[in-house]
Design an enzyme around this catalytic site. Structure first.
Site, PDB file in Angstrom:
ATOM      1  N   ALA A  68      -5.852  -4.978   3.151  1.00  0.00           N
ATOM      2  CA  ALA A  68      -5.409  -6.291   2.682  1.00  0.00           C
ATOM      3  C   ALA A  68      -3.927  -6.203   2.323  1.00  0.00           C
ATOM      4  O   ALA A  68      -3.415  -5.116   2.056  1.00  0.00           O
ATOM      5  CB  ALA A  68      -6.219  -6.688   1.450  1.00  0.00           C
ATOM      6  N   GLY A 107      -9.337  -2.947   3.929  1.00  0.00           N
ATOM      7  CA  GLY A 107      -9.679  -4.070   4.805  1.00  0.00           C
ATOM      8  C   GLY A 107      -9.494  -3.723   6.281  1.00  0.00           C
ATOM      9  O   GLY A 107     -10.168  -4.296   7.143  1.00  0.00           O
ATOM     10  N   GLU A 110     -12.505  -2.150   7.303  1.00  0.00           N
ATOM     11  CA  GLU A 110     -13.552  -3.181   7.287  1.00  0.00           C
ATOM     12  C   GLU A 110     -13.505  -4.035   8.564  1.00  0.00           C
ATOM     13  O   GLU A 110     -14.539  -4.461   9.073  1.00  0.00           O
ATOM     14  CB  GLU A 110     -13.418  -4.050   6.033  1.00  0.00           C
ATOM     15  CG  GLU A 110     -13.807  -3.252   4.779  1.00  0.00           C
ATOM     16  CD  GLU A 110     -13.564  -4.008   3.483  1.00  0.00           C
ATOM     17  OE1 GLU A 110     -12.398  -4.393   3.242  1.00  0.00           O
ATOM     18  OE2 GLU A 110     -14.515  -4.220   2.729  1.00  0.00           O
ATOM     19  N   GLU A 130      -9.675   1.436  -1.868  1.00  0.00           N
ATOM     20  CA  GLU A 130      -9.508   0.347  -2.843  1.00  0.00           C
ATOM     21  C   GLU A 130      -9.614   0.823  -4.285  1.00  0.00           C
ATOM     22  O   GLU A 130      -8.975   0.264  -5.182  1.00  0.00           O
ATOM     23  CB  GLU A 130     -10.547  -0.751  -2.588  1.00  0.00           C
ATOM     24  CG  GLU A 130     -10.258  -1.627  -1.372  1.00  0.00           C
ATOM     25  CD  GLU A 130     -10.830  -1.097  -0.074  1.00  0.00           C
ATOM     26  OE1 GLU A 130     -11.184   0.108  -0.011  1.00  0.00           O
ATOM     27  OE2 GLU A 130     -10.928  -1.855   0.908  1.00  0.00           O
TER      28      GLU A 130
HETATM   29  N1  3HC Z   1      -0.117  -4.281   1.627  1.00  0.00           N
HETATM   30  C1  3HC Z   1       1.193  -4.567   1.525  1.00  0.00           C
HETATM   31  N2  3HC Z   1       2.167  -3.653   1.726  1.00  0.00           N
HETATM   32  C2  3HC Z   1       1.786  -2.401   2.023  1.00  0.00           C
HETATM   33  C3  3HC Z   1       0.434  -2.038   2.142  1.00  0.00           C
HETATM   34  C4  3HC Z   1      -0.553  -3.052   1.935  1.00  0.00           C
HETATM   35  N3  3HC Z   1      -1.866  -2.788   2.047  1.00  0.00           N
HETATM   36  N4  3HC Z   1       0.371  -0.722   2.435  1.00  0.00           N
HETATM   37  C5  3HC Z   1       1.633  -0.290   2.521  1.00  0.00           C
HETATM   38  N5  3HC Z   1       2.497  -1.290   2.265  1.00  0.00           N
HETATM   39  C6  3HC Z   1       3.964  -1.234   2.299  1.00  0.00           C
HETATM   40  C7  3HC Z   1       4.541  -0.299   1.279  1.00  0.00           C
HETATM   41  O1  3HC Z   1       4.715  -0.936   0.032  1.00  0.00           O
HETATM   42  C8  3HC Z   1       5.847   0.097   1.913  1.00  0.00           C
HETATM   43  O2  3HC Z   1       6.740  -0.982   1.714  1.00  0.00           O
HETATM   44  P1  3HC Z   1       8.326  -0.723   1.523  1.00  0.00           P
HETATM   45  O3  3HC Z   1       8.760  -0.067   2.789  1.00  0.00           O
HETATM   46  O4  3HC Z   1       8.858  -2.075   1.287  1.00  0.00           O
HETATM   47  O5  3HC Z   1       8.445   0.172   0.318  1.00  0.00           O
HETATM   48  C9  3HC Z   1       5.514   0.136   3.411  1.00  0.00           C
HETATM   49  O6  3HC Z   1       4.324  -0.654   3.553  1.00  0.00           O
HETATM   50  C10 3HC Z   1       5.257   1.516   3.952  1.00  0.00           C
HETATM   51  O7  3HC Z   1       4.276   2.144   3.132  1.00  0.00           O
HETATM   52  P2  3HC Z   1       4.405   3.675   2.716  1.00  0.00           P
HETATM   53  O8  3HC Z   1       5.756   3.957   2.194  1.00  0.00           O
HETATM   54  O9  3HC Z   1       3.247   3.993   1.843  1.00  0.00           O
HETATM   55  O10 3HC Z   1       4.248   4.372   4.132  1.00  0.00           O
HETATM   56  P3  3HC Z   1       3.462   5.672   4.547  1.00  0.00           P
HETATM   57  O11 3HC Z   1       3.685   5.816   6.003  1.00  0.00           O
HETATM   58  O12 3HC Z   1       3.800   6.795   3.632  1.00  0.00           O
HETATM   59  O13 3HC Z   1       1.899   5.352   4.296  1.00  0.00           O
HETATM   60  C11 3HC Z   1      -0.145   4.106   4.354  1.00  0.00           C
HETATM   61  C12 3HC Z   1       1.224   4.366   5.013  1.00  0.00           C
HETATM   62  C13 3HC Z   1      -1.029   5.357   4.471  1.00  0.00           C
HETATM   63  C14 3HC Z   1      -0.803   2.988   5.099  1.00  0.00           C
HETATM   64  C15 3HC Z   1       0.059   3.771   2.870  1.00  0.00           C
HETATM   65  O14 3HC Z   1       1.034   2.765   2.764  1.00  0.00           O
HETATM   66  C16 3HC Z   1      -1.157   3.280   2.134  1.00  0.00           C
HETATM   67  O15 3HC Z   1      -1.977   4.079   1.720  1.00  0.00           O
HETATM   68  N6  3HC Z   1      -1.267   1.968   1.954  1.00  0.00           N
HETATM   69  C17 3HC Z   1      -2.268   1.334   1.121  1.00  0.00           C
HETATM   70  C18 3HC Z   1      -3.626   1.371   1.753  1.00  0.00           C
HETATM   71  C19 3HC Z   1      -4.619   0.666   0.885  1.00  0.00           C
HETATM   72  O16 3HC Z   1      -4.725   0.897  -0.309  1.00  0.00           O
HETATM   73  N7  3HC Z   1      -5.405  -0.234   1.489  1.00  0.00           N
HETATM   74  C20 3HC Z   1      -6.381  -0.976   0.774  1.00  0.00           C
HETATM   75  C21 3HC Z   1      -5.803  -2.265   0.352  1.00  0.00           C
HETATM   76  S1  3HC Z   1      -6.936  -3.211  -0.639  1.00  0.00           S
HETATM   77  C22 3HC Z   1      -7.983  -3.905   0.486  1.00  0.00           C
HETATM   78  O17 3HC Z   1      -7.870  -3.672   1.656  1.00  0.00           O
HETATM   79  C23 3HC Z   1      -9.001  -4.843  -0.071  1.00  0.00           C
HETATM   80  C24 3HC Z   1     -10.035  -5.198   0.946  1.00  0.00           C
HETATM   81  O18 3HC Z   1     -11.153  -4.391   0.771  1.00  0.00           O
HETATM   82  C25 3HC Z   1     -10.448  -6.629   0.810  1.00  0.00           C
END
Ligand code: 3HC
Ligand code: NAI
Length: 705
Positions: A68, A107, A110, A130
Site C-alpha cells: 500500500a 499489499g 496480496e 505490515e
Molecule cells: N509506500 C510509499 N512509499 C514507499 C513505500 C510504500 N509502501 N515503500 C517504499 N517507499 C518509498 C520510500 O519512502 C523511499 O522514498 P524516498 O526515496 O522518497 O526516501 C523509496 O520508496 C525507496 O524506498 P527505500 O529507500 O526503502 O528503498 P529500498 O530499495 O532500500 O527498499 C523496499 C525497497 C524493500 C520495497 C522498502 O522500501 C520497503 O520495505 N518498503 C515498505 C514495504 C512495506 O512495508 N509494505 C507494506 C505496506 S502496508 C500494506 O501494504 C497494507 C496492506 O496490507 C493493505
C-alpha cells in the site's frame, strides 16, 4: 484523479490472448489511489474483451509492488479500496497470472495472492511486513496466505515481517513456479500461454481450505500465548493471530470482514502513526545539505586505531561491509587482544552454525594487524577508537597527519570530546570528522556522523556512504558535549536521578520506563554498560559543573564501593553468580535513603505516569535545545537517534514524535510545573515555547527542512 494519471501508472497492452497489465509507479510501485483505480479498470477491460483469455500482472522497475502507499495512511480513504480491487481480480473469469521479479510486499503480495497463478524470478522477495508499521495485512493477506501455505507458516510470515526468497516462497507454496529468467513480462507471458494451452481455469485462493485445521488451531493457541508475551505492548501482533484463526474457522467472506475490522483498529491506533513516522524518518536522515554539493570520496581500504570494545566492533562492521581493514594497536599484547576481540565475534557465529570456518578465513584475509602507524600510509579512511582522552586522541591524530596519504578521511569515534579540537591537532582539519558508533558496533544500527566546523562536504558524504555500506542508520549531528544522543541522555538520566532522590526507587523508575516500552530502564542500562564509565565522565565534568545545579550522589556512592554493575556482580542491582537479570538490592536502597536524609529530602510517592512525564519532558526539552542550536538538523533526526541507538520504543515514533502526539502545550505545561521545584534544570527550551505560542508541532520543522 484524472484518467491520464491512472493510465500512466497502470498500462495495459494485448499480447495475443493475454492482457499485460504493467504497474509503473516509481519508486516502488506502491498501491496508491491511481494504481488501485488503474488495476480495477484493467480487470474490467479484460472482462469486457472477448479476445482476452488471460491477464498478466507485472511491475516496472526494481519492485513488483512494495505494498500500500504508506503516505496515504491517516488520510481519508479514496475508493476503490484494495480489498475491493482484489476481490474483483480474484473473481475474474479470465485467468490471472502474477510474475514477481522483485519485492512483493504487503499489499503487493496480496495482489499476487489474489491472482490465480504466480511465478517468481530469482530476485523476488515476498513478505507481509505490515506488522512493522503497526498494521496487519488488510487486503485479504491474512485469509489467503494461510490457505496457500498453512496457518502456522502464514502467521510466522506476518508476525516476523520477514521477506522470503523466491526459492523459499516456492517451497512454502506461495508461488507455483520459479523461473530462472531476467524479464518478468516474457517469463509471465510464456507461463500464461502455457496455462492457456493446457486449458487452465481460474484457480481462486478463496476456494481453498486451510490445511489440517485441528493442528492449525492448536498451533495458533500456542502462538497467541507466545505473542502476548513477546509483543511488549504492541497492538497488531495479537490481531494478526486472531485473523489467521478466522481464516481457519470462518468462511472466506466472514474472515475478510474480520480482517477489515481489525485492520481499521490498527490503522487508527497511535502505534501505526509512530511506526510509520519511524519508517520515513529513517529514510530521511540521509538527506543532508552536503549531499547536493559533494560526491563521496572513494574508499576501500580503511584503518581502525584501537582494538578494544569499539575498535573491534567497528572492524567487524567494516569487514562485513567488504572493506579491507588494518587495525593499529599500541603493542604486541594489545593487538593480539584486538584481533581476538574480532575473531570472537566470528567464532560466536560459527558456534551457532551461522558461519563456516572457510567464510571466516575469507573475511579475515582482509584484516591486517599492526603496531605501527607506518602500515596505514595508503588507507582511504581511518577510524580512531582509542581511550576517551583528548590528549591521547590529539597525539593519535598528529600521527595520522604524519602518515596518512593526502585526501584520507580521518574519523574519531569519540563519545563526548570536542572534535574541532581533535581536528586542530592536524594540518588538515578539512578531512577530520566524527563517526560515533554505538556498542556493540557490529550490531547497533545507529551511526552519529558528527560534523565539525572545518570539515569539507565530501568528507561528510563519504561518511554517509560508509554508513550505507555498513548498513547503519546515519544521523548528522553537530559538535557539542555528547552530540545528539549522549547529550540528551545525560539530561533525562539526571531527571531519573532527581526522581530517585525525591522518592521513587531505581527499581520503580526502571519498571516505569519498561512499561513505556523500553527494553530496559536507565539504571539497568548503567549496570550493563558499567557504572565506572559514567563515573569517569562525572569526575571529568566536576570542575565545570554549575555549583547551583542539583547533583545526586547515589551513583558515586555505589561506584566508590566498586559496584560497577553486571561485570562486578553488583551495581544498582545484584547479579548473583553472573546472573544477567538483576535483583533489587536492599543495600542500594539504604544508600538512596542515606543520601535523601543528607539532603533533607522527605521521600514522596511517584506513579509510573508521573515518572514518565518527567523522564520524557526532560528528553523533549533537551531535544528542543539540541534542535535550536543546530546540533540536529530536524526533529526526526533526534527521533531516529533514540530509536536506533537508545532502545526508544519504535511504536512511539521517537521522543519528538511522542511529544507531538501528546500535544506540545501539555509537555510545556509539565515543564513549567516542574520548574517550580527546580527552575535551573527545568528551563523551558525557547523553541518549545515558540512552537506552542504559534500552535505548531515538531513535525512542522521536519517538513520545513
Ligand atoms: N509506500 C510509499 N512509499 C514507499 C513505500 C510504500 N509502501 N515503500 C517504499 N517507499 C518509498 C520510500 O519512502 C523511499 O522514498 P524516498 O526515496 O522518497 O526516501 C523509496 O520508496 C525507496 O524506498 P527505500 O529507500 O526503502 O528503498 P529500498 O530499495 O532500500 O527498499 C523496499 C525497497 C524493500 C520495497 C522498502 O522500501 C520497503 O520495505 N518498503 C515498505 C514495504 C512495506 O512495508 N509494505 C507494506 C505496506 S502496508 C500494506 O501494504 C497494507 C496492506 O496490507 C493493505
Ligand atoms: P577500550 O578501552 O575498550 O579500547 C581502547 C583501545 O585503544 C585499547 O585496546 C587500547 O589499547 C587502545 N589504544 C589506546 N591508545 C592507543 C594508541 N595511542 N594507539 C593505538 N591504540 C591505542 O575503549 P572503548 O570502549 O573501545 O572506547 C574507545 C572509544 O570509543 C572512546 O573514545 C569511547 O568514548 C568511544 N565509544 C565507546 C563506546 C562504548 O560503549 N564503549 C560507545 C561509543 C563510543
Amino acid at each position: 484523479m484524472s484518467d491520464q494519471a491512472q493510465a500512466s501508472v497502470v498500462q495495459t497492452r494485448r499480447d495475443g490472448e493475454v492482457l499485460v497489465v504493467s504497474i509503473n509507479n516509481p519508486p516502488v510501485n506502491a498501491l496508491g489511489h491511481a494504481v488501485r483505480a488503474g488495476l480495477l479498470a484493467a480487470v474490467e477491460q479484460a472482462e469486457a474483451d472477448a479476445a482476452v483469455r488471460a491477464v498478466l500482472i507485472v511491475g516496472e522497475g526494481k519492485a513488483f509492488i512494495a505494498g500500500a502507499d504508506i503516505r496515504e495512511f491517516g488520510k481519508p480513504a479514496m475508493p476503490p479500496s484494495l480489498p475491493e480491487v482484489l476481490n474483483r481480480l480474484e473473481g475474474s473469469s479470465k485467468i490471472v497470472v502474477a510474475a514477481i521479479h522483485g519485492p512483493a510486499l504487503g499489499g503487493g503480495l496480496e495482489v499476487a495472492l489474489s491472482a490465480h497463478y504466480r511465478i517468481a524470478l530469482p530476485a523476488a522477495k515476498l513478505g507481509l511486513p505490515e506488522v512493522n508499521l503497526g498494521l496487519l495485512p488488510g487486503a485479504g493477506g491474512t485469509q489467503r496466505a494461510p490457505r496457500l501455505m498453512g496457518a502456522e507458516a502464514a502467521a510466522d510470515l506476518m508476525l516476523t515481517g520477514k521477506h522470503l526468497s523466491a526459492k523459499a516462497a516456492l517451497a512454502a507454496g506461495l508461488v507455483d513456479k520459479l523461473v530462472e529468467a531476467a524479464d518478468a513480462t516474457a517469463a509471465g507471458l510464456a507461463y500464461a500461454n502455457e496455462l492457456l494451452a493446457a486449458g487452465a481455469a481460474p484457480r481462486r485462493t478463496r476456494d481453498l481450505e486451510v490445511a489440517d485445521k485441528a493442528a492449525a488451531l492448536a498451533a495458533l493457541d500456542t502462538l497467541a500465548a507466545e505473542t502476548a508475551k513477546k509483543s511488549r505492548g504492541l497492538f497488531s501482533p495479537l490481531k494478526i493471530v486472531e485473523c489467521v484463526r478466522a481464516a481457519v474457522e470462518l468462511p472466506f467472506d466472514e474472515g475478510i470482514a474480520k480482517e477489515r475490522a481489525l485492520f481499521v483498529e490498527c490503522l487508527n491506533s497511535p502505534q501505526r502513526a509512530g511506526l510509520i513516522h519511524a519508517f520515513f524518518a529513517e529514510r530521511e536522515t540521509a538527506k543532508i545539505p552536503e549531499a547536493k554539493a559533494a560526491a563521496p570520496r572513494h574508499f576501500a581500504k580503511i584503518a581502525v586505531i584501537g582494538g578494544g570494545t569499539m575498535g573491534a566492533g567497528i572492524t567487524v562492521s567494516a569487514l562485513d561491509a567488504g572493506l579491507t581493514v588494518t587495525m593499529v594497536e599500541r603493542d604486541a599484547e594489545s593487538i593480539a587482544r584486538g584481533q581476538a576481540n574480532v575473531e570472537k565475534v566470528y567464532n560466536g557465529l560459527i558456534a551457532k552454525g551461522r558461519m563456516t570456518e572457510e567464510a571466516k578465513a575469507a573475511i579475515m584475509a582482509r584484516y591486517t594487524p599492526s603496531i605501527s602507524y607506518d602500515a596505514i600510509g595508503d588507507v582511504d579512511l581511518v577510524i580512531e577508537a582509542v581511550f576517551e582522552d583528548l590528549e591521547v586522541k590529539k597525539a593519535v591524530f598528529k600521527e595520522l597527519d604524519r602518515v596518512c596519504k593526502p585526501g584520507a578521511v580521518l574519523a574519531t569515534n569519540t563519545s563526548y570530546l570536542d572534535i574541532d579540537a581533535i581536528a586542530a591537532a592536524t594540518a588538515r582539519p578539512q578531512d577530520v570528522i566524527g563517526l560515533h558508533f554505538f556498542s556493540p558496533a557490529n550490531i547497533m544500527k545507529l551511526l552519529e556522523i558528527v560534523v565539525p566546523a572545518k570539515v569539507s562536504p565530501d568528507v561528510v558524504t563519504t561518511a554517509f556512504e560508509l554508513a550505507k555500506r555498513m548498513k547503519k542508520v546515519p544521523v548528522r549531528a553537530g559538535v557539542c558535549d555528547g552530540f545528539i544522543g549522549n547529550r540528551i541522555l545525560a539530561v533525562y538520566k539526571q531527571a531519573a536521578d532527581y526522581i530517585m532522590e525525591d522518592g521513587a526507587s531505581p527499581y520503580e523508575i526502571d519498571a516505569a520506563v519498561r512499561g513505556f516500552g523500553y527494553p530496559m530502564g536507565p539504571f539497568q542500562v548503567t549496570d550493563l554498560a558499567g557504572g565506572d564509565i559514567g563515573w569517569a565522565t562525572r569526575k571529568r565534568r566536576a570542575a565545570t559543573r554549575d555549583p547551583k545545579a542539583r547533583y545526586v550522589e547515589v551513583a558515586d556512592r555505589i561506584c566508590e564501593r566498586g559496584w560497577f554493575g553486571q561485570k562486578t556482580g553488583r551495581g544498582f542491582y545484584l547479579y548473583p553468580q553472573g546472573a544477567r537479570v538483576g535483583q533489587p538490592d536492599p543495600e542500594v536502597l539504604a544508600i538512596v535513603d542515606a543520601e535523601r536524609a543528607k539532603k533533607g529530602v522527605t521521600p514522596r510517592q511517584f506513579t509510573p505516569d508521573e515518572i514518565m512525564r518527567r523522564y520524557m519532558a526532560a528528553m523533549v526539552n533537551e531535544g528542543a535545545k539540541v534542535l535550536e542550536e543546530g546540533i540536529a538538523l530536524r526533529p526526526l533526526d533526534i527521533d531516529v537517534t533514540f530509536l536506533s541507538g537508545y532502545g526508544f520504543p519504535r511504536f512511539r515514533g521517537g521522543p519528538m514524535k511522542w511529544a507531538d502526539m501528546q500535544g506540545l502545550d501539555k509537555v510545556l505545561a509539565d515543564i513549567r510545573e516542574f520548574a517550580k521545584e527546580d527552575a535551573l534544570f527545568w528551563k523551558p527550551a525557547p523553541l518549545l515555547e515558540k512552537l506552542v505560542a504559534e500552535g505548531r508541532d515538531f513535525d512542522s520543522l521536519n517538513k520545513a527542512a
